[in-house]
Design an enzyme around this catalytic site. Structure first.
Site, PDB file in Angstrom:
ATOM      1  N   PHE A  66     -23.764  72.739 123.421  1.00  0.00           N
ATOM      2  CA  PHE A  66     -23.824  73.439 124.702  1.00  0.00           C
ATOM      3  C   PHE A  66     -22.483  73.344 125.405  1.00  0.00           C
ATOM      4  O   PHE A  66     -21.791  72.327 125.315  1.00  0.00           O
ATOM      5  CB  PHE A  66     -24.891  72.810 125.613  1.00  0.00           C
ATOM      6  CG  PHE A  66     -26.287  73.066 125.147  1.00  0.00           C
ATOM      7  CD1 PHE A  66     -26.898  74.280 125.386  1.00  0.00           C
ATOM      8  CD2 PHE A  66     -26.988  72.098 124.460  1.00  0.00           C
ATOM      9  CE1 PHE A  66     -28.185  74.511 124.965  1.00  0.00           C
ATOM     10  CE2 PHE A  66     -28.278  72.317 124.032  1.00  0.00           C
ATOM     11  CZ  PHE A  66     -28.886  73.532 124.285  1.00  0.00           C
ATOM     12  N   ASP A  67     -22.140  74.406 126.132  1.00  0.00           N
ATOM     13  CA  ASP A  67     -20.933  74.336 126.947  1.00  0.00           C
ATOM     14  C   ASP A  67     -21.296  73.679 128.283  1.00  0.00           C
ATOM     15  O   ASP A  67     -22.456  73.589 128.642  1.00  0.00           O
ATOM     16  CB  ASP A  67     -20.305  75.716 127.140  1.00  0.00           C
ATOM     17  CG  ASP A  67     -21.118  76.638 128.034  1.00  0.00           C
ATOM     18  OD1 ASP A  67     -22.193  76.240 128.504  1.00  0.00           O
ATOM     19  OD2 ASP A  67     -20.670  77.758 128.272  1.00  0.00           O
ATOM     20  N   LYS A  68     -20.308  73.227 128.991  1.00  0.00           N
ATOM     21  CA  LYS A  68     -20.565  72.550 130.254  1.00  0.00           C
ATOM     22  C   LYS A  68     -19.980  73.341 131.423  1.00  0.00           C
ATOM     23  O   LYS A  68     -19.621  72.795 132.437  1.00  0.00           O
ATOM     24  CB  LYS A  68     -19.988  71.137 130.211  1.00  0.00           C
ATOM     25  CG  LYS A  68     -20.676  70.259 129.176  1.00  0.00           C
ATOM     26  CD  LYS A  68     -20.139  68.877 129.182  1.00  0.00           C
ATOM     27  CE  LYS A  68     -20.995  68.083 130.119  1.00  0.00           C
ATOM     28  NZ  LYS A  68     -20.641  66.702 130.240  1.00  0.00           N
TER      29      LYS A  68
END
Length: 170
Positions: A66-68
């Site tokens: 997942f990107d943040k």
């Protein structure tokens, strides 16, 4: 299973084989029903899956990254950087056309573009907008004050034959 688990298992297997041979429709119809049930369950939890094949592909996933940036956690898109290509139109003019084209659209990225224009105090022009058409997976096209205007991705501009006309450094 009164006689034993081996006998019970064998007869359960024989019973299932008989049902499948006698009525293969039950087996055939179970696949689409399973897809629909999986898609509905995912949708109820707020996850939209594009179809059964993608749902099936999720079953083979071993890990997810997942990107943040907040896109996944907040579900809000924002326009962070905007460059105008060429010298024929100013940044304000391009933003006005973008806002005009994107305002009637329902795509989340459309909303981000309209909000970005509003953040720069750019108002949507009162131009005549005709034949506003959403092109799934490509973008939007419309006729604005007698001129065809296209807003979209690389795929759209390649299909229109406009992508190759761009300079190499774009």
């Amino acid at each position: 299973w009164a006689v034993g688990t081996e006998v019970g298992t064998a007869w359960a297997k024989n019973g299932l084989i008989t049902i499948v041979i006698a009525c293969p429709c039950a087996l055939i119809i179970s696949t689409p029903v399973t897809y629909v049930a999986g898609l509905a369950a995912a949708a109820q939890k707020g996850v939209i899956v594009k179809g059964g094949q993608h749902l099936e592909g999720l079953g083979r996933v071993k890990s997810i990254a997942f990107d943040k940036t907040g896109t996944l956690s907040q579900g809000v898109f924002a326009l962070l950087h905007f460059n105008v290509v060429g010298q024929t139109r100013s940044r304000k003019e391009v933003f006005e056309y973008l806002a005009l084209m994107e305002a009637p659209a329902s795509h989340p990225l459309s909303d981000a573009i309209v909000k970005a224009a509003a953040n720069e105090q750019i108002e949507i022009p009162k131009l005549q907008l005709e034949n506003h058409t959403l092109l799934p997976g490509e973008g939007i096209t419309a006729n604005v004050a007698g001129k065809d205007v296209h807003v979209g991705n690389k795929k759209l501009f390649q299909r229109l034959g406009l992508y190759d006309a761009l300079a190499e450094d774009v």
